[in-house]
Design a protein around this motif. Structure first.
Motif, mmCIF file in Angstrom:
data_model
loop_
_atom_site.group_PDB
_atom_site.id
_atom_site.type_symbol
_atom_site.label_atom_id
_atom_site.label_comp_id
_atom_site.label_asym_id
_atom_site.label_seq_id
_atom_site.Cartn_x
_atom_site.Cartn_y
_atom_site.Cartn_z
ATOM 1 N N TYR A 1 -7.549 1.908 2.476
ATOM 2 C CA TYR A 1 -6.459 1.535 3.386
ATOM 3 C C TYR A 1 -6.498 2.444 4.615
ATOM 4 O O TYR A 1 -6.761 3.635 4.492
ATOM 5 N N ASN A 2 -6.186 1.881 5.749
ATOM 6 C CA ASN A 2 -5.962 2.771 6.877
ATOM 7 C C ASN A 2 -4.569 3.365 6.680
ATOM 8 O O ASN A 2 -3.753 2.811 5.941
ATOM 9 N N ASP B 1 -1.493 1.007 6.964
ATOM 10 C CA ASP B 1 -1.364 0.024 5.884
ATOM 11 C C ASP B 1 -0.973 0.687 4.564
ATOM 12 O O ASP B 1 -0.185 0.128 3.795
#
Length: 139
Positions: free
Chosen positions: A30-31, A34
């Protein structure tokens, strides 16, 4: 009661291995933005599953300790206490750090590393539960 205990212990083992091998490692993909959206949803939803299972486990083991004591059940109770401690003092603070925005590789790696304690612990609890249940059937 013994079958219920094995079922609950099995449920926790399946869940913890799923978390260990799939869910926690997936956080790395995930970034940060997010993960900040997903993580609170994840922790709320997983608590709906883990919470009742952990409470059921405590109640079932407590019942067995008081109504049909065995050393294997006592051993399981000790490991369960360790799982609660590991959850409260290791996993929860890491989740709190993630919730506060610390999505560094170090934090996410620490979550996976620390969770091995719980993964092994709940696996040991299941083994003790199954062996205890088999032993009771043979006596």
């Amino acid at each position: 009661m013994a079958i219920a205990r094995v079922a609950v212990d099995f449920g926790l083992v399946v869940l913890i291995w799923f978390v260990q091998l799939i869910i926690y490692p997936s956080f790395r993909y995930y970034n940060p933005a997010d993960l900040a959206i997903w993580h609170p949803k994840y922790t709320n939803l997983i608590t709906l599953i883990v919470g009742p299972l952990m409470l059921a486990q405590i109640l079932l083991v407590g019942w067995e300790l008081t109504h049909r004591f065995s050393w294997l059940t006592l051993g399981a109770a000790v490991v369960i206490a360790g799982m609660w401690a590991s959850t409260a003092f290791q996993a929860v603070p890491i989740h709190n750090a993630i919730a506060a925005g610390d999505t560094s590789s170090e934090t996410l790696d620490r979550l996976v590393r620390v969770n091995w304690v719980r993964t092994v612990g709940w696996t040991v609890i299941l083994i003790l539960s199954v062996v205890d249940n088999i032993g009771r059937k043979q006596s």
